[in-house]
Design a protein around this motif. Structure first.
Motif, short mmCIF file in Angstrom:
data_model
loop_
_atom_site.label_atom_id
_atom_site.label_comp_id
_atom_site.label_asym_id
_atom_site.label_seq_id
_atom_site.Cartn_x
_atom_site.Cartn_y
_atom_site.Cartn_z
N LEU A 17 0.85 -1.19 0.00
CA LEU A 17 0.00 0.00 0.00
C LEU A 17 0.88 1.24 0.00
O LEU A 17 1.82 1.34 0.79
CB LEU A 17 -0.89 -0.02 1.25
CG LEU A 17 -2.05 0.97 1.34
CD1 LEU A 17 -3.04 0.77 0.20
CD2 LEU A 17 -2.76 0.80 2.68
N TYR A 18 0.57 2.17 -0.88
CA TYR A 18 1.41 3.36 -0.99
C TYR A 18 0.54 4.60 -1.19
O TYR A 18 -0.59 4.53 -1.68
CB TYR A 18 2.41 3.22 -2.15
CG TYR A 18 1.77 3.08 -3.51
CD1 TYR A 18 1.47 4.19 -4.31
CD2 TYR A 18 1.43 1.82 -4.02
CE1 TYR A 18 0.88 4.06 -5.54
CE2 TYR A 18 0.84 1.67 -5.26
CZ TYR A 18 0.55 2.80 -6.02
OH TYR A 18 -0.05 2.67 -7.24
N ASP A 19 1.08 5.73 -0.80
CA ASP A 19 0.42 7.03 -0.98
C ASP A 19 0.26 7.30 -2.47
O ASP A 19 1.22 7.23 -3.24
CB ASP A 19 1.29 8.11 -0.31
CG ASP A 19 0.63 9.48 -0.31
OD1 ASP A 19 -0.27 9.72 -1.13
OD2 ASP A 19 1.06 10.31 0.52
N SER A 20 -0.96 7.59 -2.89
CA SER A 20 -1.22 7.82 -4.32
C SER A 20 -0.46 9.03 -4.87
O SER A 20 -0.30 9.17 -6.08
CB SER A 20 -2.72 8.02 -4.56
OG SER A 20 -3.20 9.15 -3.84
N GLU A 21 0.04 9.90 -3.99
CA GLU A 21 0.80 11.07 -4.42
C GLU A 21 2.29 10.78 -4.58
O GLU A 21 3.08 11.68 -4.88
CB GLU A 21 0.61 12.21 -3.41
CG GLU A 21 -0.82 12.66 -3.20
CD GLU A 21 -1.40 13.29 -4.46
OE1 GLU A 21 -0.66 14.01 -5.16
OE2 GLU A 21 -2.59 13.04 -4.75
#
Length: 692
Positions: free
Chosen positions: A263-267
């Motif tokens: 899971l990663y920050d979409s930014e």
């Protein structure tokens, strides 16, 4: 995914349930901090879903064995594609609810939670001081260079991936940094005079102090990341060797399983994401875009509000005076069957059942199954005392209860040291039944059995939030049959006589249910009244769904109350048009399994620990028990009638398992959980002080 298939994939069905949990966070009739808890529940549920179900589906999809894939109702990759699409949509809704509903309402109640914004000047000194005194010693910042081996990403831990650059240099450096949310609070209250309560997340305290962590660097970007790993235990051979030791070994392996979600920050900077994928040897299927903050099940730990109106008022557990002013609980059970409804009624009576058995000189034997033991279990301690008091205590401990294996093993060792005879997991089976049996001698020296049958675990902690039922009885037929169940668990001795009262998986549970459905089918064909009411957590087993479809097609009226997985499509013309399915999500977790058959006007009523899933009907030991006392049947009927009429927290499920409010929430009249509590209170004088 075809909408015409008669069965809904179990994982998509489960996502429908979790979405209903998420919707509870939007209900303005629920106190704000209780709505925040539903956000935490949703997040926790989804996290476990990726650790277990997604990992399993991907393993099956990777197999080069078409026959195994065909055994599934749908192809794994097709299901996975639908899952990812649905999860992305739900995550977007989660973010919207949090940003547009929860945060503004927190602000309206004088609570300010920092979210991706500049820290106020008056708070900066505290943030720096907290970082230096509390946080710094827990951090392990690592520069991720090309040549060095990648550090290990711990399961479910959250990290910051940081993009760095030296002043005057064009070279970009990447680093990663742990967020020690397991050691420190995730939400920190900032001291501030006045009415407004300021909260800040541990993540943002670290972000604010990044220049102190990476001195000499310019911070170009900082993004949250998290890795879920496959957490299902894989015991290759349960039938040989020491199963307990194998489970202990697997527990050590759980936290280092293969990835199931990154899971990663979409930014996040695309170059940084590409670097992380290569560095940590991730698969494209592992990648899931998310928000700025992960592990939002930590919302469970958000500091309590100062305003009492923002949480539920405590609901005092009701007492049963008929069980209070008695010398012996067993004498009370002798006089008539006794039923308890949790968490509405006090769990103290269950504790008393075991405590009294531990010290009663007339009690000679105690037998019990334990599936999920409380961390500080009064019941386990009572069993230890009973053994020390000379009772013959036999405890079956299920050491394959997912995520409770370690705690169950810990208690098993304590009980065994105290002289309790321990029986561990049966290879190839889980024991999911919630039953206990006490042998006692009467004044003439004759032995008599007393049983406790439950729909939920012997766990005084979860009994405060799980809606379950327990029956205490000395019915000779039921207790004798339960004794045969324990003989089977101990010696694998097949009972000589068939079970006439109890429904026991591996013996008669599914076949008896089929017979009862067939009886309703026969009545409907003759134009007689025929109906079935089923309440359970999950319905997946295909042949049971087919029987309900068959019953629906001849006119049997079928009412389902399904909390979670529902692979059955209700309301399909020509298939299931006489099946109505609802779901109830409210203050307590609906956990009981109840089965009611019209039976020609003489209703048959059973309670059980078993859902209608393959694992429950075929791969577990489950026990269903009848209610014979008309008064107790009337109590369960009252609950079921309220739940079928619940217009406040009930949702009607359509053939696509979309959750439809039964009426507009502002017009709701029946809230079954609270109405059942009030009904129970009206039946008893509950003026006694609560000891919980």
């Amino acid at each position: 995914m075809s909408n015409q298939a008669p069965y809904i994939p179990r994982d998509l069905s489960w996502l429908s349930f979790n979405y209903r949990v998420l919707l509870e966070a939007t209900d303005k009739s629920v106190p704000l901090f209780e709505r925040i808890k539903f956000l935490a529940i949703y997040s926790s549920n989804l996290d476990e879903f990726f650790r277990v179900r997604i990992a399993s589906l991907r393993q099956v999809d990777a197999l080069d064995k078409p026959d195994i894939k065909k055994a599934l109702y749908h192809m794994p990759q097709e299901v996975l594609d639908s899952i990812y699409e649905e999860v992305n949509n739900q995550q977007d809704e989660y973010g919207r609810i949090f940003r547009e509903e929860i945060l503004p309402e927190l602000f309206d109640n004088d609570i300010h939670l920092y979210q991706n914004e500049n820290i106020r000047p008056e708070h900066r000194a505290f943030v720096v001081r907290y970082f230096r005194s509390k946080v710094l010693s827990y951090l392990q910042p690592t520069i991720l260079s090309q040549g060095k081996k990648a550090p290990f990403l711990e399961n479910r831990a959250i990290y910051l991936a940081v993009k760095l650059q030296k002043p005057g240099s064009n070279h970009v450096t990447y680093a990663h940094l742990n967020i020690p949310s397991g050691e420190l609070p995730r939400f920190i209250s900032i001291p501030q005079p006045g009415h407004t309560q300021y909260l800040i997340m541990l993540d943002d305290i670290i972000r604010y102090n990044l220049t102190a962590i990476f001195p000499g660097y310019i911070i170009l970007g900082c993004y949250s990341i998290k890795l879920n790993r496959d957490a299902d235990l894989a015991i290759e051979d349960e039938f040989s060797g020491d199963l307990v030791n194998k489970i202990r070994t697997q527990l050590d392996q759980r936290e280092i399983g293969p990835p199931s979600r990154f899971l990663y920050d979409s930014e996040i900077d695309p170059d940084l994401l590409d670097f992380l994928v290569e560095k940590f040897k991730l698969n494209e299927k592992d990648l899931v875009s998310g928000g700025r903050y992960h592990n939002l099940y930590d919302l469970f730990s958000i500091p309590e509000p100062k305003k009492e109106s923002l949480t539920y008022h405590p609901l005092a557990a009701l007492h049963k005076p008929a069980l209070e002013n008695i010398v012996s609980l067993f004498d009370a059970i002798d006089s008539e069957d006794r039923m308890l409804h949790f968490p509405y009624q006090s769990y103290d009576y269950v504790l008393r059942f075991f405590n009294e058995a531990a010290i009663d000189p007339a009690v000679t034997h105690i037998k019990v199954t334990l599936y999920r033991i409380a961390h500080n279990s009064f019941i386990a301690n009572a069993l230890i005392s009973a053994a020390r008091n000379g009772k013959k205590v036999t405890v079956f401990v299920e050491v394959k209860a997912r995520f409770d294996e370690e705690n169950n093993l810990r208690w098993a060792e304590k009980m065994e040291k105290a002289g309790v005879r321990l029986i561990y997991s049966i290879p190839g089976l889980k024991v999911h039944a919630k039953v206990a049996l006490v042998r006692r001698r009467d004044e003439e020296g004759n032995k008599k059995h007393y049983a406790f049958f439950g729909t939920g675990n012997f766990n005084e902690n979860t009994a405060n939030i799980y809606a379950d039922h327990g029956l205490m009885t000395s019915h000779a037929g039921m207790t004798d049959e339960l004794n045969n169940v324990f003989k089977y668990l101990h010696k694998r001795k097949i009972p000589k006589e068939e079970f006439r009262h109890l429904l026991v998986s591996q013996f008669n549970l599914d076949t008896r249910f089929v017979k009862m459905i067939d009886k309703e089918i026969a009545a409907a064909k003759e134009g007689k009244p025929a109906s079935i009411i089923i309440k359970l957590n999950n319905i997946e087993e295909r042949h049971m769904i087919d029987k309900l479809y068959e019953a629906s097609q001849v006119g049997v009226d079928i009412q389902l109350i399904v909390r979670g997985i529902c692979c059955l499509r209700p309301g399909v013309k020509g298939l299931s048009e006489n099946i109505r399915a609802i779901r109830i999500v409210d203050r307590f977790l609906e956990h009981a399994r109840i089965f009611i058959f019209h039976n020609g006007g003489s209703e048959k009523m059973y309670l059980s620990s078993a859902d209608w899933m393959r694992r429950n009907l075929h791969d577990r030991i489950e026990v269903g028990f009848p209610l014979y006392d008309p008064k107790l049947k009337a109590e369960i009927r009252k609950l079921i009638d309220l739940q079928l009429q619940d217009t406040c927290k009930g949702s009607l499920l359509d053939k696509h398992l979309v959750n439809h409010p039964i009426v507009g929430r502002e017009d709701c009249q029946v809230r079954s959980q609270m109405d059942f509590y009030e009904w129970l209170r009206s039946q008893e004088d509950n003026t006694l002080p609560d000891l919980n």
